[in-house]
Design a protein around this motif. Structure first.
Motif, PDB file in Angstrom:
ATOM      1  N   TYR A  70     -54.425  -0.637  38.363  1.00 38.69           N
ATOM      2  CA  TYR A  70     -55.411   0.133  37.590  1.00 38.69           C
ATOM      3  C   TYR A  70     -56.562   0.594  38.481  1.00 38.69           C
ATOM      4  O   TYR A  70     -56.955   1.772  38.468  1.00 38.69           O
ATOM      5  CB  TYR A  70     -55.909  -0.742  36.439  1.00 38.69           C
ATOM      6  CG  TYR A  70     -56.999  -0.139  35.602  1.00 38.69           C
ATOM      7  CD1 TYR A  70     -56.743   0.924  34.736  1.00 38.69           C
ATOM      8  CD2 TYR A  70     -58.301  -0.644  35.656  1.00 38.69           C
ATOM      9  CE1 TYR A  70     -57.747   1.475  33.951  1.00 38.69           C
ATOM     10  CE2 TYR A  70     -59.305  -0.108  34.871  1.00 38.69           C
ATOM     11  CZ  TYR A  70     -59.036   0.952  34.032  1.00 38.69           C
ATOM     12  OH  TYR A  70     -60.032   1.490  33.260  1.00 38.69           O
ATOM     13  N   LEU A  71     -57.099  -0.313  39.291  1.00 37.47           N
ATOM     14  CA  LEU A  71     -58.197   0.040  40.203  1.00 37.47           C
ATOM     15  C   LEU A  71     -57.761   1.099  41.196  1.00 37.47           C
ATOM     16  O   LEU A  71     -58.525   2.014  41.523  1.00 37.47           O
ATOM     17  CB  LEU A  71     -58.618  -1.198  40.993  1.00 37.47           C
ATOM     18  CG  LEU A  71     -59.827  -1.994  40.555  1.00 37.47           C
ATOM     19  CD1 LEU A  71     -59.968  -3.218  41.448  1.00 37.47           C
ATOM     20  CD2 LEU A  71     -61.097  -1.157  40.582  1.00 37.47           C
ATOM     21  N   ALA A  72     -56.525   0.984  41.694  1.00 30.16           N
ATOM     22  CA  ALA A  72     -56.031   1.906  42.719  1.00 30.16           C
ATOM     23  C   ALA A  72     -55.961   3.334  42.188  1.00 30.16           C
ATOM     24  O   ALA A  72     -56.045   4.290  42.958  1.00 30.16           O
ATOM     25  CB  ALA A  72     -54.661   1.452  43.219  1.00 30.16           C
ATOM     26  N   GLU A  73     -55.835   3.481  40.852  1.00 24.30           N
ATOM     27  CA  GLU A  73     -55.786   4.832  40.273  1.00 24.30           C
ATOM     28  C   GLU A  73     -57.063   5.614  40.555  1.00 24.30           C
ATOM     29  O   GLU A  73     -57.056   6.831  40.608  1.00 24.30           O
ATOM     30  CB  GLU A  73     -55.554   4.739  38.751  1.00 24.30           C
ATOM     31  CG  GLU A  73     -54.158   4.251  38.403  1.00 24.30           C
ATOM     32  CD  GLU A  73     -54.052   3.777  36.950  1.00 24.30           C
ATOM     33  OE1 GLU A  73     -54.910   4.145  36.136  1.00 24.30           O
ATOM     34  OE2 GLU A  73     -53.097   3.017  36.660  1.00 24.30           O
ATOM     35  N   GLY A  74     -58.184   4.884  40.724  1.00 19.42           N
ATOM     36  CA  GLY A  74     -59.449   5.549  41.035  1.00 19.42           C
ATOM     37  C   GLY A  74     -59.636   5.818  42.522  1.00 19.42           C
ATOM     38  O   GLY A  74     -60.673   6.341  42.925  1.00 19.42           O
ATOM     39  N   SER A  75     -58.635   5.484  43.349  1.00 17.01           N
ATOM     40  CA  SER A  75     -58.684   5.697  44.806  1.00 17.01           C
ATOM     41  C   SER A  75     -59.991   5.261  45.462  1.00 17.01           C
ATOM     42  O   SER A  75     -60.650   6.051  46.144  1.00 17.01           O
ATOM     43  CB  SER A  75     -58.433   7.174  45.145  1.00 17.01           C
ATOM     44  OG  SER A  75     -57.145   7.531  44.746  1.00 17.01           O
ATOM     45  N   PRO A  76     -60.391   3.996  45.285  1.00 21.20           N
ATOM     46  CA  PRO A  76     -61.551   3.508  46.039  1.00 21.20           C
ATOM     47  C   PRO A  76     -61.223   3.474  47.528  1.00 21.20           C
ATOM     48  O   PRO A  76     -60.056   3.520  47.904  1.00 21.20           O
ATOM     49  CB  PRO A  76     -61.756   2.087  45.486  1.00 21.20           C
ATOM     50  CG  PRO A  76     -60.408   1.663  44.996  1.00 21.20           C
ATOM     51  CD  PRO A  76     -59.736   2.920  44.511  1.00 21.20           C
ATOM     52  N   ASP A  77     -62.254   3.406  48.370  1.00 21.32           N
ATOM     53  CA  ASP A  77     -62.027   3.360  49.820  1.00 21.32           C
ATOM     54  C   ASP A  77     -61.334   2.068  50.231  1.00 21.32           C
ATOM     55  O   ASP A  77     -60.542   2.064  51.168  1.00 21.32           O
ATOM     56  CB  ASP A  77     -63.356   3.494  50.573  1.00 21.32           C
ATOM     57  CG  ASP A  77     -64.014   4.832  50.279  1.00 21.32           C
ATOM     58  OD1 ASP A  77     -63.273   5.828  50.170  1.00 21.32           O
ATOM     59  OD2 ASP A  77     -65.246   4.871  50.126  1.00 21.32           O
ATOM     60  N   SER A 100     -71.730   7.419  49.373  1.00 20.97           N
ATOM     61  CA  SER A 100     -71.567   6.284  50.304  1.00 20.97           C
ATOM     62  C   SER A 100     -70.260   5.535  50.114  1.00 20.97           C
ATOM     63  O   SER A 100     -70.097   4.425  50.607  1.00 20.97           O
ATOM     64  CB  SER A 100     -72.742   5.311  50.158  1.00 20.97           C
ATOM     65  OG  SER A 100     -73.945   5.965  50.456  1.00 20.97           O
ATOM     66  N   GLY A 101     -69.326   6.142  49.388  1.00 24.77           N
ATOM     67  CA  GLY A 101     -68.026   5.510  49.239  1.00 24.77           C
ATOM     68  C   GLY A 101     -67.983   4.522  48.083  1.00 24.77           C
ATOM     69  O   GLY A 101     -68.991   4.260  47.416  1.00 24.77           O
ATOM     70  N   THR A 102     -66.780   4.003  47.850  1.00 21.78           N
ATOM     71  CA  THR A 102     -66.584   3.111  46.707  1.00 21.78           C
ATOM     72  C   THR A 102     -65.707   1.926  47.106  1.00 21.78           C
ATOM     73  O   THR A 102     -64.819   2.039  47.950  1.00 21.78           O
ATOM     74  CB  THR A 102     -65.883   3.848  45.543  1.00 21.78           C
ATOM     75  OG1 THR A 102     -64.677   4.421  46.030  1.00 21.78           O
ATOM     76  CG2 THR A 102     -66.769   4.920  44.945  1.00 21.78           C
ATOM     77  N   VAL A 103     -65.994   0.802  46.468  1.00 24.73           N
ATOM     78  CA  VAL A 103     -65.231  -0.421  46.681  1.00 24.73           C
ATOM     79  C   VAL A 103     -64.707  -0.888  45.327  1.00 24.73           C
ATOM     80  O   VAL A 103     -65.466  -0.959  44.357  1.00 24.73           O
ATOM     81  CB  VAL A 103     -66.123  -1.512  47.319  1.00 24.73           C
ATOM     82  CG1 VAL A 103     -65.393  -2.851  47.362  1.00 24.73           C
ATOM     83  CG2 VAL A 103     -66.553  -1.093  48.722  1.00 24.73           C
TER      84      VAL A 103
END
Ligand code: MN
Ligand code: MN
Length: 467
Positions: A331-338, A228-231
């Motif tokens: 750092y968060l962007a490294e996990g490529s959240p939606d 269901s995606g990630t935030v």
């Protein structure tokens, strides 16, 4: 507090107190209409009237509290939440309270948020909490559970923000996050100062350099169902902001224990996501540091290297929030959240523009900003969009680094967002600046002065709408 639903009509409930909504100019029923003219209760919003039962009254409760709704009717959940919130502090006098409002969630949120107290530092706690709440005409048992989880999340964040900064240094915040995560079965990771050095988190380290209490980065993850995606959520976690060498005056500094409200908000939201078992994955990251003054403080003119390699010339040590958020977003962007969302008590600019009711939102994605504003409207937390006005980016140009961290006093909310944008890796991103709305020096309908827990109900609603 025990919550139960009852199908009984209001007249038949045997509670210590019965709370009845009254629309302006309408008869409350139960044979009480005749009394009201004598006492000038009209049902105006903000009015209430306590009536003990007298012989011959047509109800069984020991007392009735009439609560004015003004023009709104009992179906208006925002009016109900506020009306119940206003009288909530007085309900503690009564062991069993019955409320005849149909909006179960609004009632519970009003009772819990309006009745909130931060009493841990009082030698004698001010109030008791009542034991039992019975909601009449309510038919939504699921709403009871959801409202309890939402109120718990707001309470968790308010307690963190209201805790004196001396008792909530960065590693204390990490411990509180760890305890919360373990209680909810969530994954938690804390990067201490050594790990921050190894990981290249120069913004967090620089801001925390003057403090005897080392900085850290806190990460709490709710995995979701995997499809269901990630935030990704980042929350400013400055446990105290003295301004650094650009030291604040006492007036501006006195409330600065609140400068980790963004972090508390995101921890509260991931807690609620887990307890509501939302299918969407949520990762909350809190860059935690204490912005202090000492011989090891960063100086105006020092250059910091962030997690993604970008460099910042620190021209204002009091514009520290964006320095730590830059690392957290990268750092968060490294996990490529939606999507990426951050929240911060960031600028005086947003205070002047929007005041104490409205949270500012700035983003790189029209759809995301619109969805957040809509979620805020549903939650009764107004938001207003401010521009990510690209031409102002030149205000951040530095002679020695990729950018400097302040761009003059004009449009600083926009300037701060422009500073953060290069750390979002082009992902859809929205930035919430709630420098005013997160912490108020006066009580509202939904709580006492101090931490508000603003944006938690909005963000939970947003995550639910994605689920
Ligand atoms: Mn500051
Ligand atoms: Mn700050």
């Amino acid at each position: 507090m025990e919550v139960s639903l009852s199908p009984l009509p209001a007249a038949e409930i045997a509670a210590d107190l019965l709370v009845l909504p009254v629309r302006e100019g309408h008869d409350p029923g139960l044979g009480l209409g005749g009394v009201l003219g004598q006492v000038r209760f009209t049902g105006r919003a903000g009015q209430d009237l306590l009536l003990p039962r007298r012989d011959g009254d047509a109800f069984r409760a020991a007392a009735v509290l009439l609560v004015g709704l003004g023009d709104a009717d009992a179906d208006d959940e925002h009016a109900v939440r506020r009306a119940v919130g206003r009288v909530a502090p007085r309900l503690a006098e009564f062991p069993t309270v019955a409320i005849a409002f149909p909006h179960v969630q609004a009632v519970i949120e009003g009772v819990r948020l309006g009745g909130y107290r931060f009493d841990g530092y009082k030698s004698e706690p001010r109030g008791r909490a009542f034991r039992e709440l019975v909601i009449l005409a309510g038919a939504d048992p699921q709403g009871v559970a959801r409202a309890g989880i939402v109120a718990d999340a707001v309470t968790f964040a308010r307690d963190l923000v209201n805790t004196p900064a001396g008792d909530l240094v960065p590693m204390d915040l990490a411990e509180r996050a760890r305890a919360m995560a373990e209680a909810c079965g969530l994954g938690v990771r804390v990067l201490d100062a050594g790990a921050l050095r190894e990981g290249g988190f120069g913004g967090i380290l620089g801001v925390g350099a003057a403090s005897a209490n080392p900085p850290c980065l806190i990460e709490v993850s709710h995995p979701g169902d995997g499809v269901s995606g990630t935030v990704g959520l980042a929350g400013k976690g400055i446990t105290f902001d003295s301004g650094g060498l650009a030291i604040k005056g006492l007036g501006a500094m006195s409330t600065m224990k609140c400068d980790m409200a963004g972090g508390a908000t995101m921890l509260a939201v991931v807690q609620a996501a887990a307890r509501l078992e939302l299918p969407v994955g949520v990762t909350a990251v809190v860059p935690a540091a204490e912005n202090m003054v000492s011989g090891s403080a960063i100086r105006p003119g020092d250059v910091l290297t962030h997690r993604n390699g970008r460099t910042t010339e620190v021209t204002d040590t009091d514009s520290e929030g964006r320095l730590v958020l830059a690392d957290a977003l990268a750092y968060l962007a490294e996990g490529s959240p939606d999507v990426l969302i951050d929240a911060a008590t960031l600028t005086y600019s947003v205070m002047h523009a929007l005041g104490e009711d409205i949270t500012g939102v700035i983003g790189s994605d029209r759809g995301l900003v619109g969805e957040l504003i809509a979620a805020g409207a549903r939650a009764g937390e107004p938001m207003w969009e401010l521009p990510l006005w690209e031409p102002y980016a030149d205000r951040l140009e530095s002679e020695v680094a990729d950018a400097k961290n302040e761009g003059g006093s004009l449009a600083d909310a926009t300037i701060a967002a422009l500073f953060l944008r290069p750390f979002t890796a082009g992902l859809p991103w929205a930035h919430l600046d709630f420098a005013t709305t997160a912490y108020l020096d006066k009580a509202t309908d939904l709580g006492p002065a101090g931490a508000t827990g603003a944006m938690i109900r909005t963000l939970i609603g947003y995550l639910e709408s994605r689920s």
